[in-house]
Write a protein that holds these residues in place. Structure first.
Motif, PDB file in Angstrom:
ATOM      1  N   ASP A  44      -4.449  -5.526  -0.053  1.00 40.78           N
ATOM      2  CA  ASP A  44      -5.211  -5.400   0.964  1.00 40.78           C
ATOM      3  C   ASP A  44      -6.386  -5.877   0.878  1.00 40.78           C
ATOM      4  O   ASP A  44      -7.843  -5.783   0.168  1.00 40.78           O
ATOM      5  CB  ASP A  44      -4.976  -3.535   0.904  1.00 40.78           C
ATOM      6  CG  ASP A  44      -4.735  -3.510   2.297  1.00 40.78           C
ATOM      7  OD1 ASP A  44      -4.482  -4.232   3.471  1.00 40.78           O
ATOM      8  OD2 ASP A  44      -4.185  -2.396   2.548  1.00 40.78           O
ATOM      9  N   SER A  45      -7.103  -6.196   2.083  1.00 41.51           N
ATOM     10  CA  SER A  45      -8.394  -7.339   1.868  1.00 41.51           C
ATOM     11  C   SER A  45      -9.526  -6.385   2.188  1.00 41.51           C
ATOM     12  O   SER A  45     -11.220  -6.195   1.429  1.00 41.51           O
ATOM     13  CB  SER A  45      -8.772  -7.986   3.795  1.00 41.51           C
ATOM     14  OG  SER A  45      -8.402  -6.796   4.550  1.00 41.51           O
ATOM     15  N   GLU A  46      -9.137  -4.795   2.867  1.00 36.68           N
ATOM     16  CA  GLU A  46     -10.081  -4.521   2.558  1.00 36.68           C
ATOM     17  C   GLU A  46     -10.534  -3.051   1.407  1.00 36.68           C
ATOM     18  O   GLU A  46     -11.955  -3.265   0.148  1.00 36.68           O
ATOM     19  CB  GLU A  46     -10.169  -2.926   3.096  1.00 36.68           C
ATOM     20  CG  GLU A  46      -9.874  -3.266   4.643  1.00 36.68           C
ATOM     21  CD  GLU A  46      -8.464  -3.206   5.000  1.00 36.68           C
ATOM     22  OE1 GLU A  46      -7.797  -4.098   5.117  1.00 36.68           O
ATOM     23  OE2 GLU A  46      -7.929  -3.867   6.573  1.00 36.68           O
ATOM     24  N   LYS A 106       0.966  -0.816  -0.079  1.00 37.91           N
ATOM     25  CA  LYS A 106       0.172  -0.293  -0.221  1.00 37.91           C
ATOM     26  C   LYS A 106       0.811   1.058  -0.085  1.00 37.91           C
ATOM     27  O   LYS A 106       0.768   2.406  -0.580  1.00 37.91           O
ATOM     28  CB  LYS A 106      -1.226   0.254   1.001  1.00 37.91           C
ATOM     29  CG  LYS A 106      -0.354   0.021   2.919  1.00 37.91           C
ATOM     30  CD  LYS A 106      -1.418  -0.500   3.353  1.00 37.91           C
ATOM     31  CE  LYS A 106      -1.663  -1.579   3.683  1.00 37.91           C
ATOM     32  NZ  LYS A 106      -2.156  -2.097   4.814  1.00 37.91           N
ATOM     33  N   GLU A 116      -4.605   3.112   4.264  1.00 42.76           N
ATOM     34  CA  GLU A 116      -5.517   2.721   3.525  1.00 42.76           C
ATOM     35  C   GLU A 116      -6.420   3.590   2.247  1.00 42.76           C
ATOM     36  O   GLU A 116      -6.804   3.171   2.228  1.00 42.76           O
ATOM     37  CB  GLU A 116      -5.799   1.643   4.333  1.00 42.76           C
ATOM     38  CG  GLU A 116      -5.318   0.145   4.756  1.00 42.76           C
ATOM     39  CD  GLU A 116      -6.122  -0.990   5.037  1.00 42.76           C
ATOM     40  OE1 GLU A 116      -4.805  -2.407   5.706  1.00 42.76           O
ATOM     41  OE2 GLU A 116      -7.025  -0.717   5.295  1.00 42.76           O
ATOM     42  N   ASN A 153      -2.137   2.267   9.962  1.00 40.50           N
ATOM     43  CA  ASN A 153      -2.281   1.319   8.510  1.00 40.50           C
ATOM     44  C   ASN A 153      -3.746   1.365   8.310  1.00 40.50           C
ATOM     45  O   ASN A 153      -3.986   1.493   7.046  1.00 40.50           O
ATOM     46  CB  ASN A 153      -2.608  -0.450   9.292  1.00 40.50           C
ATOM     47  CG  ASN A 153      -3.114  -1.024   8.221  1.00 40.50           C
ATOM     48  OD1 ASN A 153      -2.382  -0.818   7.494  1.00 40.50           O
ATOM     49  ND2 ASN A 153      -4.591  -1.786   8.193  1.00 40.50           N
ATOM     50  N   LYS A 154      -4.717   1.837   8.892  1.00 40.29           N
ATOM     51  CA  LYS A 154      -6.180   2.477   8.709  1.00 40.29           C
ATOM     52  C   LYS A 154      -6.154   3.726   7.923  1.00 40.29           C
ATOM     53  O   LYS A 154      -6.835   4.194   6.338  1.00 40.29           O
ATOM     54  CB  LYS A 154      -7.268   2.782   9.626  1.00 40.29           C
ATOM     55  CG  LYS A 154      -8.071   1.988   9.086  1.00 40.29           C
ATOM     56  CD  LYS A 154      -8.859   0.985   8.531  1.00 40.29           C
ATOM     57  CE  LYS A 154      -8.046  -0.406   8.964  1.00 40.29           C
ATOM     58  NZ  LYS A 154      -8.377  -2.121   7.277  1.00 40.29           N
TER      59      LYS A 154
HETATM   60 MG    MG Z   1      -5.870  -3.547   5.274  1.00 41.93          MG
END
Ligand code: MG
Ligand code: NAD
Length: 408
Positions: free
Chosen positions: A173-175, A148, A244, A240-241
């Motif tokens: 990235d899962s999101e 990311k 993201e 991290n968020k």
């Molecule tokens: Mg993630």
């Protein structure tokens, strides 16, 4: 066609050779960062589907033994060891094979430009992933993007290059994989907003008086995911968020105000998209990175697997709450740079990499990480529309400034 539409069409419509039937040959994979958490899980996916994928390129920074083991097991064509001191060891271990061995940072870019592969899994951690990924895009390679930081540092340039070269950037990235999956079939429909879910990390509900004493061992224990050290600390600080949010802005061409974060401690809903008609689509499943990795590798198709399934019949509750940005100030800083743009996300990322490095070595405490980042954001000169060269310079300046501050 407007750039926004081009990106949408690319991201939703491109089918870049995912094997549909056995008449197609195996997709040739290059894993940059093959010894890490994402890299090894990508190899698990390949091992389970040997007819669909072949391993062409593997790269690692330090772990020569695992790299050699992987190269032998998957009959790789090329390997790169980042640490040049380990070149001799890797070369010798692979002497009886046809595997080509390279070493050093420059070699990563040279190998990224090779013709021998179709899809790069960009799984290097941090800023170090940017240049090889840019090189792959310039050489028309499809990208499965885990790294990311590449989009946080220079998202405008990376996405522009991808559009120019008609290269799909498929999120790992899962999101973002969740959002990407929600957008399939929605090419012409406007997104009202995306809702990024966050587990909240190991310190959900804690306050600064607790966080100030947190040690690395504790911060490395994530409740739902097993990941590399850097992203695990980023998850504990909520940086991290924040990274993201910036990643989502570039991947899906969103305005900053279209991105919302909600804490969802169970990590079952991986993220959501709300459309203009108020409909919300969510992508769900057990937290397991192998699914978004596999999806990025087989998109636009889905292939069967034996991953555990989420069971709605078991007693369980899904909960949602607002993030506490007064306590987890990294998320507030990242939101600020998301809105201000320019070289600030690049500066935030560089300072964060140094701060996390220092925290992992017990040089600074948990809350100091935020102070380092904030001071770097104040100190480095703002550039509204940086060139790639200026991004590189901002990264270097922010790193030097942060390291000086910590006396690293
Ligand atoms: Mg993630
Ligand atoms: P990791 O630390 O487990 O692995 C990193 C890999 O990059 C290793 O193979 C290492 O050898 C290589 N590497 C490290 N420094 C390097 C350098 N300077 N030059 C070249 N190679 C280098 O990290 P990870 O958890 O696998 O994460 C990789 C990326 O994926 C990160 O950007 C992370 O944010 C992202 N990501 C990870 C997860 C996860 O579950 N692990 C989930 C979402 C996104």
């Amino acid at each position: 066609m407007k750039e926004k539409e081009q990106i949408k069409n690319l991201q939703s419509d491109l089918s870049f050779g995912a094997p549909d039937s056995n008449r197609e040959s195996a997709k040739r994979i290059a894993i940059f960062g093959s010894t890490g958490s994402i890299g090894t899980q990508a190899l698990d996916v390949i091992a389970a589907n040997p007819d669909k994928f072949s391993v062409e390129v593997l790269t690692a920074q330090n772990n020569d033994e695992l790299l050699v083991h992987q190269a032998l097991k998957f009959s790789a064509n090329v390997v790169v060891i980042g640490d040049e001191k380990k070149y001799g060891k890797v070369k010798e271990a692979l002497a009886a094979t046809d595997v080509k061995v390279f070493a050093g940072e420059k070699a990563l870019e040279e190998v990224a430009a090779m013709d021998c592969y179709d899809l790069m899994i960009a799984a290097i951690v941090g800023y170090a992933g940017l240049k090889p990924t840019l090189k792959a895009i310039s050489n028309n390679k499809a990208i499965a993007l885990a790294n990311k930081e590449t989009l946080v540092v220079a998202g405008d340039i990376v996405m522009r290059k991808a559009v120019e070269n008609r290269v799909p950037i498929i999120p790992v990235d899962s999101e973002h994989s969740a959002i990407f999956q929600c957008l399939v079939g929605e090419t012409r429909n406007k997104i009202e907003k995306v809702i990024l879910t966050a587990s909240g990390g190991p310190f959900l509900g804690r306050k600064p008086n607790y966080l100030v004493n947190v040690k690395r061992e504790h911060a490395l224990q994530h409740p739902n995911w097993t990941m590399g050290a850097k992203i695990t600390i980023d998850s504990a600080t909520l940086m991290n968020k924040g990274l993201e949010m910036i990643e989502a802005r570039w991947l899906f061409n969103l305005k900053p105000e279209q991105i919302q974060v909600v804490i969802h401690p169970q990590s079952i809903i991986h993220s959501m998209v709300q459309f203009e008609d108020s409909s919300i689509k969510a992508q769900m499943g057990l937290p397991d990175m192998k699914l978004p990795i596999q999806y990025a590798m087989t998109f636009p198709h889905r292939i069967p697997n034996t991953f555990p399934r989420y069971d709605f019949r078991k007693p369980n509750t899904l909960t949602f709450e607002d993030p506490d940005i007064k306590t987890f100030r990294n998320l507030a800083l990242a939101t600020e740079v998301l809105f201000k743009g320019g070289n600030l996300p690049c500066v935030l990322n560089a300072a964060n990499e140094i701060a996390v490095y220092a925290f992992l070595r017990n040089r600074i405490n948990f809350l100091d990480m935020t102070d380092v980042i904030e001071k770097a954001m104040e100190h480095i000169t703002f550039i509204e529309k940086p060139t790639l060269e200026e991004y590189f310079e901002s990264d270097g300046e922010a790193r030097n400034f942060s390291a000086d501050l910590i006396k690293l």
